[in-house]
Scaffold this active site. Structure first.
Site, short mmCIF file in Angstrom:
data_model
loop_
_atom_site.label_atom_id
_atom_site.label_comp_id
_atom_site.label_asym_id
_atom_site.label_seq_id
_atom_site.Cartn_x
_atom_site.Cartn_y
_atom_site.Cartn_z
N HIS A 75 -10.26 -6.21 -2.43
CA HIS A 75 -11.44 -5.90 -1.62
C HIS A 75 -12.70 -5.11 -2.19
O HIS A 75 -12.53 -3.88 -2.49
CB HIS A 75 -10.79 -4.94 -0.44
CG HIS A 75 -9.85 -5.53 0.57
ND1 HIS A 75 -10.21 -6.75 1.31
CD2 HIS A 75 -8.73 -5.33 0.77
CE1 HIS A 75 -9.04 -6.99 1.97
NE2 HIS A 75 -8.02 -6.00 1.67
N GLU B 294 -6.20 -10.52 -0.97
CA GLU B 294 -7.01 -10.58 -0.08
C GLU B 294 -8.59 -10.22 -0.34
O GLU B 294 -9.51 -9.43 0.26
CB GLU B 294 -6.76 -9.04 0.97
CG GLU B 294 -5.27 -8.83 1.22
CD GLU B 294 -4.79 -7.74 1.72
OE1 GLU B 294 -5.58 -7.05 2.47
OE2 GLU B 294 -3.39 -7.46 2.12
N ASP C 39 -12.36 -10.14 -0.78
CA ASP C 39 -13.63 -10.30 -0.25
C ASP C 39 -14.65 -9.39 -0.92
O ASP C 39 -14.19 -8.41 -1.52
CB ASP C 39 -13.41 -9.93 1.36
CG ASP C 39 -12.85 -8.86 1.86
OD1 ASP C 39 -12.56 -7.82 0.98
OD2 ASP C 39 -12.49 -8.60 2.95
N GLU D 247 0.71 -1.16 -0.03
CA GLU D 247 0.04 -0.16 0.04
C GLU D 247 0.99 1.16 0.10
O GLU D 247 0.62 2.22 0.64
CB GLU D 247 -0.85 0.04 1.02
CG GLU D 247 -1.83 -1.15 1.33
CD GLU D 247 -2.73 -1.46 2.41
OE1 GLU D 247 -2.94 -0.55 3.22
OE2 GLU D 247 -3.48 -2.50 2.37
N ASN E 211 2.05 -5.25 -3.06
CA ASN E 211 0.72 -5.27 -2.98
C ASN E 211 -0.22 -4.02 -2.58
O ASN E 211 0.55 -3.26 -1.97
CB ASN E 211 0.77 -6.39 -1.47
CG ASN E 211 -0.93 -7.03 -1.33
OD1 ASN E 211 -1.16 -7.67 -1.99
ND2 ASN E 211 -1.12 -6.90 -0.19
#
Ligand code: G3I
Length: 301
Positions: free
Chosen positions: A205, A232, A234, A127, A169
């Site tokens: 996400h 990650e 979701d 990030e 990432n």
């Protein structure tokens, strides 16, 4: 018949989950983990604050719990994350400039050395780009040590563990946009100059719609000569969650260098996104329609 086994049959891909050490004693949780997944990511236990609570003094107990448990069951481990502006230990939050640079590189070297041979892929830097619509680097104490802090971290990680795949990432990079364009330019530059980078993680996400260029975005990174991974995943419940999970899975399968998918938790009740019910299993551990959509996608084609 399981996510991990079906992913493995698709070109040796993995299907992983973020795992919290504190939940491993929950038999419903650990039974699903062991049955369905062939890769794990520690949700918090391998971050800087967890692994180096005081300067140059390391604490691997909770990370080891996850890593050794996974390896003994033949699962892969994604290491997350060596450097991130969040979840830095208090002592490192108090540093800047060359003192922070040395502490950060020492952290990368020590942690990657400790886990050498055990970690399949490391999120070396997490990030580091801003959400400003201009593709800027995120302002952080790490960034203020110099724009080259990311490549310095990748070089230190390669020296410490030459066999781990080294990933950058980030989130909100799932479609083509200013932020993903900036990451793309960095990766292209790293490849051109020989800075060691092997993979890009797309956190994924997601809300209730998938960027129309999701697959094309993964493909353009793969075309730079790196693996891509959904790290990650979701997806907010409320839209067509199952269809989106299926589409995301098919997009990865359609990109030869998309080597695996990790969901960010197991049951909805394990998710950091309170109220979103964004995962593949409900709070009782039952398979949701989203689970079936993923498994069907893995099994078709
Ligand atoms: O363990 C302590 C507990 O002892 C304490 O009482 C409690 C009070 O706040 O905090 C607990 O720690 C929390 C930790 O999760 C474990 O549950 C932290 O406060 C909380 O901030 C932390 O949240 C994590 C978050 O990263 C931190 O930024 C989430 O679990 C984790 O899912 C989330 O994961 C991140 C990825 O690493 C990077 N990408 C985004 C993703 C979602 O934010």
């Amino acid at each position: 018949s399981t996510l991990g086994a079906s992913a493995a049959e698709r070109g040796g891909r993995y299907f992983g989950a973020a795992v919290a050490a504190g939940r491993l004693g929950d038999p419903t949780y650990s039974a699903i983990l062991d049955r369905e997944f062939n890769s794990v990511t520690a949700e918090n236990e391998m971050k800087w604050d967890a692994t180096e609570p005081s300067p140059n003094s390391f604490s691997y107990g909770r990370g080891d719990q996850i890593v050794n448990r996974a390896l003994s069951r033949g699962m892969k481990v994604r290491g997350h994350a060596l450097l991130w502006h969040a979840q830095m230990p208090g002592w490192a939050q108090g540093l800047s400039g060359s003192a922070l640079r040395s502490a950060a590189l020492n952290h990368v070297t020590k942690v990657a050395t400790y886990y050498r041979g055990k970690v399949y892929a490391w999120d070396v830097v997490n990030e580091a780009f801003a959400d400003d619509g201009r593709g800027s680097r995120r302002d952080s104490s790490l960034q203020r040590t110099g724009n080259d802090w990311i490549e310095a971290a990748f070089r230190a990680a390669r020296a410490a563990d030459p066999n781990a795949r080294l990933c950058y990432n980030d989130y909100n990079t799932d479609g083509v946009n200013a932020k993903s364009n900036a990451v793309y330019a960095m990766v292209r530059d790293f490849k051109a100059r020989g800075v060691p980078i092997d993979c890009v993680g797309f956190q994924a996400h997601l809300g209730t719609s998938l960027p129309g260029d999701f697959q094309a975005n993964l493909q353009r990174f793969a075309d730079l000569g790196v693996d891509v991974q959904l790290t990650e995943l979701d997806i907010q419940q409320g839209g067509n969650q199952a269809a989106m999970y299926g589409a995301v899975t098919r997009a990865c399968l359609a990109v030869a260098r998309c080597t695996g998918i990790t969901v960010w938790g197991i049951r909805d009740t394990d998710s950091w996104r309170t109220g979103a019910n964004p995962l593949l299993f409900d709070g009782n551990g039952n398979k949701k329609p989203a689970y079936t959509a993923v498994l069907d996608a893995l099994n078709s084609g």
